[in-house]
Motif scaffolding. Structure first.
Motif, PDB file in Angstrom:
ATOM      1  N   UNK A 159       0.823  -1.211   0.000  1.00  0.00           N
ATOM      2  CA  UNK A 159       0.000   0.000   0.000  1.00  0.00           C
ATOM      3  C   UNK A 159       0.860   1.265   0.000  1.00  0.00           C
ATOM      4  N   UNK A 160       2.018   1.187   0.627  1.00  0.00           N
ATOM      5  CA  UNK A 160       2.936   2.338   0.635  1.00  0.00           C
ATOM      6  C   UNK A 160       3.586   2.484  -0.744  1.00  0.00           C
ATOM      7  N   UNK A 161       4.009   1.370  -1.326  1.00  0.00           N
ATOM      8  CA  UNK A 161       4.770   1.437  -2.587  1.00  0.00           C
ATOM      9  C   UNK A 161       3.869   1.743  -3.774  1.00  0.00           C
ATOM     10  N   UNK A 162       2.625   1.256  -3.757  1.00  0.00           N
ATOM     11  CA  UNK A 162       1.765   1.429  -4.939  1.00  0.00           C
ATOM     12  C   UNK A 162       2.153   0.443  -6.030  1.00  0.00           C
ATOM     13  N   UNK A 163       1.618   0.658  -7.250  1.00  0.00           N
ATOM     14  CA  UNK A 163       1.868  -0.312  -8.318  1.00  0.00           C
ATOM     15  C   UNK A 163       3.368  -0.546  -8.539  1.00  0.00           C
ATOM     16  N   UNK A 164       3.759  -1.795  -8.527  1.00  0.00           N
ATOM     17  CA  UNK A 164       5.200  -2.098  -8.606  1.00  0.00           C
ATOM     18  C   UNK A 164       5.412  -3.575  -8.911  1.00  0.00           C
TER      19      UNK A 164
END
Ligand code: AMP
Length: 283
Positions: A137-142
């Motif tokens: 949730x912190x990193x986002x799409x990855x």
């Protein structure tokens, strides 16, 4: 390289990167980085425009009687390794930053967490799934990189991503080993020189198991007996907590060895519990 300690700084950097059309790689770790971690980091740096490594010893995945307080840490050495490997961002949050309140929302990946490590450590995988959800949730799409060294963990994270629709591509990476075959682990720091060489039996027994399967053995009990006998003959190594011969995708124990198979074990060598596993495909 940017060292950040807050969720909002990490988010802002990665959102800005994505707005510029740059791809993001995420490598979650508990630090005390070694060549095994480095292989994940190098893969992410090769695959993506921006790599974020997270360093966080996650209290939620340690039981009360485990080694949270003594888990090895060396942030300066970790930062040097990350900088040298071409990492863009290191997120090293405090426990308070990650868990401002004791979390009452947790992620459970039910069946996959019930056996092997999960049977031995009943709260462990909920702790892992919860912190990895937060990091996603912190990193986002990855793309997110995990080692096959923790094979059950990798399967759990893949299933969690599927079940909860995280916008994340999970990339599994091969096990990196010491010269004597021992799977690299931050916890190997706990081993004496004698224990370190005794630990080599774990991988030796797995390789012997693969050989008998390749020679035609299809009975999991016979393979398990071979592994147990080899480990049982080795001083300083405990009787394994488990030796499981499972389907490589579902992690279901097999009655007959066939298809893509994983042999997974855990045993104590001196104080630390060490994990290892190996794959074999039966045509
Ligand atoms: P840890 O810091 O132990 O939580 O590990 C962070 C990540 O590195 C996990 O995805 C591990 O599976 C991976 N990892 C740890 N040791 C190795 C190794 N020897 N080979 C490959 N990956 C590893």
């Amino acid at each position: 390289m940017n060292l950040v300690t807050t969720i909002s700084e990490a988010r802002a950097l990665l959102d800005a990167a994505r707005r510029q059309g740059r791809s993001v790689g995420l490598v979650p770790t508990m630090g005390y980085l070694h060549t095994g971690h480095r292989s994940l980091i190098e893969r992410s740096v090769a695959d993506n425009d921006v790599t974020m490594v997270t360093i966080f010893v996650n209290p939620l995945q340690f039981a009360a009687d485990e080694d949270l307080a003594t888990y090895p840490r060396d942030l300066d050495a970790d930062l040097a390794l990350c900088a040298q490997a071409g990492v863009s961002i290191v997120l090293a949050p405090t426990v308070h930053e990650m868990y401002p309140l004791e979390p009452i929302t947790t992620v459970q990946v039910a069946q996959l967490s019930a056996h092997m490590e999960g049977a031995k450590r009943p709260t462990h995988f909920a702790g892992v799934a919860t912190v990895v959800s937060k990091l996603f949730n912190i990193a986002g799409p990855c793309r997110a990189y995990f080692g096959e060294k923790d094979y059950q963990q990798l399967a759990i994270i893949r299933r969690m991503v599927l079940d909860l629709s995280f916008p994340v591509d999970v990339v599994g990476c091969p096990i990196i080993r010491e010269d004597n075959g021992v799977a690299m682990s931050s916890r190997n720091a706990y081993l004496s020189p004698e224990e370190r060489s005794a630990a080599a039996v774990l991988n030796r027994s797995l390789r012997a198991a693969v050989r008998v399967i390749e020679d035609g053995q299809r009975d999991p009990e016979a393979v398990r007996a071979l592994v147990l006998a080899m480990i049982g003959d080795t001083e300083l190594v405990s009787e394994p907590d488990y030796v499981e011969i499972v389907d490589a995708d579902s992690l279901e124990p097999l009655d007959v060895i066939s298809g893509d198979v994983r042999i997974i074990l855990a045993a104590r060598v001196g104080k630390p519990r060490l994990l290892d596993n190996i794959g074999v495909s039966v045509g």
